[in-house]
Design an enzyme around this catalytic site. Structure first.
Site, short mmCIF file in Angstrom:
data_model
loop_
_atom_site.label_atom_id
_atom_site.label_comp_id
_atom_site.label_asym_id
_atom_site.label_seq_id
_atom_site.Cartn_x
_atom_site.Cartn_y
_atom_site.Cartn_z
N HIS A 1 0.84 -1.21 0.00
CA HIS A 1 0.00 0.00 0.00
C HIS A 1 0.87 1.26 0.00
O HIS A 1 0.53 2.25 -0.64
CB HIS A 1 -0.91 0.02 1.23
N SER B 1 -2.42 -8.37 3.34
CA SER B 1 -2.88 -8.20 4.72
C SER B 1 -3.11 -9.55 5.38
O SER B 1 -3.05 -9.68 6.59
CB SER B 1 -4.19 -7.42 4.72
N LYS C 1 -1.27 -7.68 -7.95
CA LYS C 1 -1.51 -8.99 -7.31
C LYS C 1 -2.96 -9.41 -7.52
O LYS C 1 -3.25 -10.53 -7.86
CB LYS C 1 -1.18 -8.93 -5.81
N GLN D 1 -18.01 -7.60 -0.24
CA GLN D 1 -17.11 -8.42 -1.07
C GLN D 1 -16.66 -9.68 -0.35
O GLN D 1 -15.86 -10.45 -0.89
CB GLN D 1 -15.93 -7.59 -1.58
O1 PAF Z 1 -8.11 -4.52 -3.05
C1 PAF Z 1 -8.75 -4.13 -2.04
O2 PAF Z 1 -8.19 -3.86 -0.99
C2 PAF Z 1 -10.27 -4.01 -2.15
O3 PAF Z 1 -10.80 -5.01 -2.96
C3 PAF Z 1 -10.72 -2.62 -2.58
C4 PAF Z 1 -10.27 -2.29 -3.99
C5 PAF Z 1 -10.22 -1.58 -1.60
C6 PAF Z 1 -12.27 -2.57 -2.56
O4 PAF Z 1 -12.78 -2.82 -1.30
#
Ligand code: PAF
Length: 252
Positions: free
Chosen positions: A37, A185, A148, A61
């Site tokens: 990140h 993570s 990734k 998700q």
């Molecule tokens: O890749 C991620 O961390 C998530 O899928 C995202 C793009 C922040 C959407 O929640």
């Protein structure tokens, strides 16, 4: 660095003088930030006048509620890591992000059903929906995504093009540990033994002559294999170790 939880406040800010005439780079995340990140934020910093980071563990998700419950939430550490890299950090609540309780959603009907999508029904609907909402809220000139999550990157890019979103989707190379494991993570949930074993995952993906051989060798190395697939010059895979699901992507 300004941390904003309230979406009305954020929308006022975004429309205000602080942003006037400035290009905006956006890094959407679910928190538990790591060097991957940081690389996205650094690139956004280099290429834009202002950088917005979002931290939102997006419930829609996750097809597995246990996975959602186990997802690391490390806001204090995340904010410390983002200091000096992001100008604004958006940390919305699920109620604010989904005032309609997810009645409206984005569904892609082809690539999203394969590979990762075949193993996580509804996953990409959740990803695309939240990314569209975040892009509308942040209105960035550029948004940064890691390679990734290759399938996510393709789907987000195509959605942005199909819906005429005025944003450039920027693909950033995967950041890896010294032994080759892609930073994620989820890595922090591995025991030291499983973490050492996980280094074989990217190595086998790179070395195997085809997807079938890679899947066999991964199984022999002790991983439970969800899928390995060769698709348009890329090899995509997901495995499980100690119940932790890891994904990766290498170019062929
Ligand atoms: O890749 C991620 O961390 C998530 O899928 C995202 C793009 C922040 C959407 O929640």
């Amino acid at each position: 660095m300004d941390v904003i939880h309230d979406l009305s406040l954020w929308r006022n800010r975004r429309a205000g003088p602080e942003f006037a005439g400035r290009t905006v780079g956006f890094v959407p995340t679910m928190g538990a930030l790591h060097r991957g990140h940081v690389a996205l934020l650094e690139r956004a910093r280099r290429e834009n006048d202002a950088v917005v980071l979002s931290i939102f563990v997006n419930p829609t998700q996750f097809n597995d509620q246990q996975d959602l419950a186990n997802y690391p939430r490390t806001l204090a550490g995340d904010l410390a890591l983002a200091e000096g890299l992001a100008d604004w950090v958006l940390v919305p609540t699920a109620n604010d992000m989904y005032p309609d309780a997810y009645r409206y959603r984005v569904t892609e009907t082809a690539l999203s059903l394969e590979y990762e999508g075949a193993h996580r029904p509804g996953h990409f609907d959740g990803v695309l929906t939240v990314v569209l909402k975040l892009l509308n809220l942040v209105a960035p000139h550029r948004a940064y995504f890691g390679e990734k999550d290759w399938q996510q990157l393709q789907l987000v890019r195509a959605m942005a093009a199909d819906f005429f979103l005025p944003v450039e989707i920027v693909a950033c190379p995967t950041v890896r540990d010294d032994d080759g494991l892609a930073l994620s993570s989820r890595n922090r949930r591995l025991s030291p033994k499983a973490r050492a074993q996980a280094a074989a995952f990217p190595r086998i993906l790179r070395e195997a002559s085809d997807a079938q051989t890679a899947a066999r060798r991964l199984a022999e190395a002790g991983f439970s294999v969800d899928y390995v697939a060769d698709h348009e010059g890329s090899r995509l895979a997901a495995i499980r170790i100690e119940g932790v699901r890891l994904i990766d992507h290498v170019r062929l």
